[in-house]
Design a protein around this motif. Structure first.
Motif, PDB file in Angstrom:
ATOM      1  N   PHE A   1      -6.375  -4.524  -1.351  1.00 42.42           N
ATOM      2  CA  PHE A   1      -5.348  -3.786  -0.856  1.00 42.42           C
ATOM      3  C   PHE A   1      -4.236  -4.054  -1.692  1.00 42.42           C
ATOM      4  CE2 PHE A   1      -1.713  -2.777   1.848  1.00 42.42           C
ATOM      5  CZ  PHE A   1      -2.035  -1.396   2.215  1.00 42.42           C
ATOM      6  N   LEU A   2      -4.007  -5.285  -1.953  1.00 39.22           N
ATOM      7  CA  LEU A   2      -2.762  -5.674  -2.884  1.00 39.22           C
ATOM      8  C   LEU A   2      -2.882  -5.178  -4.127  1.00 39.22           C
ATOM      9  CD1 LEU A   2      -0.149  -7.149  -2.933  1.00 39.22           C
ATOM     10  CD2 LEU A   2      -1.547  -9.183  -3.780  1.00 39.22           C
ATOM     11  N   ALA A   3      -4.080  -5.107  -4.710  1.00 37.82           N
ATOM     12  CA  ALA A   3      -4.349  -4.268  -6.046  1.00 37.82           C
ATOM     13  C   ALA A   3      -4.085  -2.920  -5.915  1.00 37.82           C
ATOM     14  CB  ALA A   3      -5.793  -4.587  -6.649  1.00 37.82           C
ATOM     15  N   LEU A   4      -4.528  -2.338  -4.824  1.00 40.67           N
ATOM     16  CA  LEU A   4      -3.766  -0.832  -4.704  1.00 40.67           C
ATOM     17  C   LEU A   4      -2.556  -0.621  -4.597  1.00 40.67           C
ATOM     18  CD1 LEU A   4      -5.514   1.789  -3.907  1.00 40.67           C
ATOM     19  CD2 LEU A   4      -5.319   1.346  -1.519  1.00 40.67           C
ATOM     20  N   ALA A   5      -1.897  -1.566  -3.627  1.00 41.10           N
ATOM     21  CA  ALA A   5      -0.557  -1.171  -3.440  1.00 41.10           C
ATOM     22  C   ALA A   5       0.298  -1.495  -4.719  1.00 41.10           C
ATOM     23  CB  ALA A   5      -0.041  -2.338  -2.340  1.00 41.10           C
ATOM     24  N   ARG A   6      -0.146  -2.371  -5.788  1.00 45.87           N
ATOM     25  CA  ARG A   6       0.295  -2.432  -6.820  1.00 45.87           C
ATOM     26  C   ARG A   6       0.030  -1.397  -8.006  1.00 45.87           C
ATOM     27  NH1 ARG A   6       3.126  -5.540  -4.107  1.00 45.87           N
ATOM     28  NH2 ARG A   6       3.288  -7.842  -4.240  1.00 45.87           N
ATOM     29  N   GLY A   7      -0.926  -0.696  -7.579  1.00 45.49           N
ATOM     30  CA  GLY A   7      -1.240   0.270  -8.854  1.00 45.49           C
ATOM     31  C   GLY A   7      -1.381   1.650  -8.176  1.00 45.49           C
ATOM     32  N   ASP A   8      -2.629   2.014  -7.897  1.00 43.20           N
ATOM     33  CA  ASP A   8      -2.812   3.501  -7.714  1.00 43.20           C
ATOM     34  C   ASP A   8      -1.966   4.000  -6.536  1.00 43.20           C
ATOM     35  OD1 ASP A   8      -4.847   3.344  -9.617  1.00 43.20           O
ATOM     36  OD2 ASP A   8      -6.360   3.152  -8.229  1.00 43.20           O
TER      37      ASP A   8
ATOM     38  N   ASP B   1      -2.578  -3.302  11.056  1.00 40.69           N
ATOM     39  CA  ASP B   1      -1.451  -2.708  10.502  1.00 40.69           C
ATOM     40  C   ASP B   1      -0.610  -3.789  10.313  1.00 40.69           C
ATOM     41  OD1 ASP B   1       0.309  -0.448   9.867  1.00 40.69           O
ATOM     42  OD2 ASP B   1       1.352  -0.908  11.659  1.00 40.69           O
ATOM     43  N   LEU B   2      -0.450  -4.809  10.827  1.00 44.06           N
ATOM     44  CA  LEU B   2       0.492  -5.986  10.632  1.00 44.06           C
ATOM     45  C   LEU B   2       0.007  -6.575   9.207  1.00 44.06           C
ATOM     46  CD1 LEU B   2       0.980  -7.497  14.109  1.00 44.06           C
ATOM     47  CD2 LEU B   2       2.707  -6.592  12.748  1.00 44.06           C
ATOM     48  N   PHE B   3      -1.408  -6.847   9.325  1.00 43.56           N
ATOM     49  CA  PHE B   3      -1.907  -7.614   8.114  1.00 43.56           C
ATOM     50  C   PHE B   3      -1.863  -6.899   6.740  1.00 43.56           C
ATOM     51  CE2 PHE B   3      -5.509  -8.605   4.860  1.00 43.56           C
ATOM     52  CZ  PHE B   3      -5.349  -9.791   4.956  1.00 43.56           C
ATOM     53  N   LEU B   4      -1.965  -5.647   6.647  1.00 43.99           N
ATOM     54  CA  LEU B   4      -1.774  -4.813   5.572  1.00 43.99           C
ATOM     55  C   LEU B   4      -0.355  -4.579   5.238  1.00 43.99           C
ATOM     56  CD1 LEU B   4      -4.604  -2.175   5.872  1.00 43.99           C
ATOM     57  CD2 LEU B   4      -4.563  -4.223   4.755  1.00 43.99           C
ATOM     58  N   SER B   5       0.702  -4.586   6.377  1.00 45.27           N
ATOM     59  CA  SER B   5       2.132  -4.443   6.015  1.00 45.27           C
ATOM     60  C   SER B   5       2.489  -5.546   5.203  1.00 45.27           C
ATOM     61  CB  SER B   5       2.686  -4.219   7.315  1.00 45.27           C
ATOM     62  OG  SER B   5       2.341  -3.026   7.879  1.00 45.27           O
ATOM     63  N   MET B   6       2.058  -6.629   5.594  1.00 44.13           N
ATOM     64  CA  MET B   6       2.527  -7.911   4.734  1.00 44.13           C
ATOM     65  C   MET B   6       2.483  -7.778   3.312  1.00 44.13           C
ATOM     66  SD  MET B   6       1.682 -11.489   6.880  1.00 44.13           S
ATOM     67  CE  MET B   6      -0.120 -10.768   7.326  1.00 44.13           C
ATOM     68  N   PHE B   7       1.803  -6.835   2.566  1.00 39.58           N
ATOM     69  CA  PHE B   7       1.604  -6.449   1.103  1.00 39.58           C
ATOM     70  C   PHE B   7       2.604  -5.329   0.854  1.00 39.58           C
ATOM     71  CE2 PHE B   7      -2.596  -8.299   2.731  1.00 39.58           C
ATOM     72  CZ  PHE B   7      -2.324  -9.244   2.056  1.00 39.58           C
ATOM     73  N   LEU B   8       3.511  -5.032   1.600  1.00 42.22           N
ATOM     74  CA  LEU B   8       4.164  -3.809   1.470  1.00 42.22           C
ATOM     75  C   LEU B   8       5.648  -4.251   1.593  1.00 42.22           C
ATOM     76  CD1 LEU B   8       2.533  -0.928   3.431  1.00 42.22           C
ATOM     77  CD2 LEU B   8       2.119  -1.549   0.680  1.00 42.22           C
ATOM     78  N   GLY B   9       6.131  -5.317   0.964  1.00 39.06           N
ATOM     79  CA  GLY B   9       7.651  -5.765   1.267  1.00 39.06           C
ATOM     80  C   GLY B   9       8.123  -5.586  -0.243  1.00 39.06           C
ATOM     81  N   SER B  10       8.968  -6.542  -0.667  1.00 40.41           N
ATOM     82  CA  SER B  10       9.940  -6.134  -1.747  1.00 40.41           C
ATOM     83  C   SER B  10       8.980  -6.025  -3.259  1.00 40.41           C
ATOM     84  CB  SER B  10      10.916  -7.540  -1.953  1.00 40.41           C
ATOM     85  OG  SER B  10      10.074  -8.654  -2.284  1.00 40.41           O
ATOM     86  N   GLY B  11       8.072  -6.575  -3.485  1.00 44.09           N
ATOM     87  CA  GLY B  11       7.408  -6.344  -4.473  1.00 44.09           C
ATOM     88  C   GLY B  11       6.809  -4.906  -4.565  1.00 44.09           C
ATOM     89  N   HIS B  12       6.234  -4.281  -3.526  1.00 47.46           N
ATOM     90  CA  HIS B  12       5.919  -2.979  -3.420  1.00 47.46           C
ATOM     91  C   HIS B  12       7.101  -1.987  -3.818  1.00 47.46           C
ATOM     92  CE1 HIS B  12       3.553   0.520  -2.303  1.00 47.46           C
ATOM     93  NE2 HIS B  12       4.363   0.664  -1.449  1.00 47.46           N
ATOM     94  N   ILE B  13       8.254  -2.517  -3.135  1.00 49.23           N
ATOM     95  CA  ILE B  13       9.377  -1.495  -3.083  1.00 49.23           C
ATOM     96  C   ILE B  13      10.011  -1.442  -4.669  1.00 49.23           C
ATOM     97  CG2 ILE B  13      11.900  -1.050  -2.653  1.00 49.23           C
ATOM     98  CD1 ILE B  13      11.293  -2.258   0.144  1.00 49.23           C
ATOM     99  N   ARG B  14       9.917  -2.708  -5.333  1.00 47.37           N
ATOM    100  CA  ARG B  14       9.906  -2.800  -6.905  1.00 47.37           C
ATOM    101  C   ARG B  14       9.389  -1.672  -7.521  1.00 47.37           C
ATOM    102  NH1 ARG B  14       9.795  -9.119  -6.556  1.00 47.37           N
ATOM    103  NH2 ARG B  14       9.266  -8.886  -8.891  1.00 47.37           N
TER     104      ARG B  14
END
Length: 212
Positions: A105-112, A169-182
């Motif tokens: 999920f983190l790879a997806l959130a950072r990429g595609d 939802d809580l678990f996956l949301s932990m990867f959508l913080g400041s890094g994802h916004i950047r």
């Protein structure tokens, strides 16, 4: 409104049976959606990039929105189902399973996912079907698949999860913080060291909250 499936269950007239050709269409579409957004992406340009006719794209996916939906589904599927031995995500080893799912999920959130999110933000309100498709085939699907695993772990007694959908939802949301916004803002992204630290901490926090 219910969206039609991105691909029909039966071949349509003129539809190529070559999976590699369909793969080229999906990859070309992702590039164009990421670069131009959903509204400005051209089916003609996508078809040319994939080396197929415009009619071939429509025969396979029905519309540009159907193609977008298929791209989102294709990129989201590996989050849970694409983990090596996905059916074998062991409910007796939730920490190991969460590390695998979190990595994907983190790879997806950072990429595609970044390009897809930029694409739908540009048409939010104007194209509700496309936005709904992104949500259903992206966040909702990943959340639902993780929730299904959490139910299995709860039944196995290795996790105590009263509300699997909320916990997922809580678990996956932990990867959508400041890094994802950047990433959404096309600013400097976290490096691999930061991502690994985030992954370990997310799993630790989750296990502390839901561990049996």
């Amino acid at each position: 409104m219910t969206l039609p499936p991105a691909t029909a269950s039966k071949p349509q007239r003129g539809r190529p049976r070559d999976p590699e050709r369909v793969r080229r269409i999906l990859e070309a579409a992702q590039r164009h959606f990421n670069e131009h957004g959903l509204e400005r992406a051209s089916v003609d340009a996508i078809a040319a990039d994939a080396g197929v006719s415009k009619m071939t794209v429509y025969n396979n996916f029905g519309s540009k929105e159907g193609l977008f939906q298929a791209v989102v589904r294709d990129r989201t599927a590996p989050v849970v189902t694409g983990v090596p031995g996905a059916g074998a995500l062991d409910p007796d080893q939730p920490e190991k399973a969460l590390l695998a799912v979190g990595t994907r999920f983190l790879a997806l959130a950072r990429g595609d996912a970044l390009g897809a999110m930029r694409a739908v933000y540009g048409v939010a309100g104007a194209q509700p079907e496309a936005c709904r498709a992104f949500y259903q085939e992206g966040p909702e699907r990943a959340n639902g698949e993780l929730a299904a695993y959490l139910r299995r772990a709860h039944s196995a007694g290795t996790l105590k999860v009263r509300n699997p959908l909320q916990a997922a939802d809580l678990f996956l949301s932990m990867f959508l913080g400041s890094g994802h916004i950047r990433g959404l803002l096309k600013l400097e992204m976290p490096d691999s060291r930061e991502d690994k630290a985030l992954l370990r901490e997310a799993v630790r926090v989750f296990m502390a909250a839901y561990g049996a």
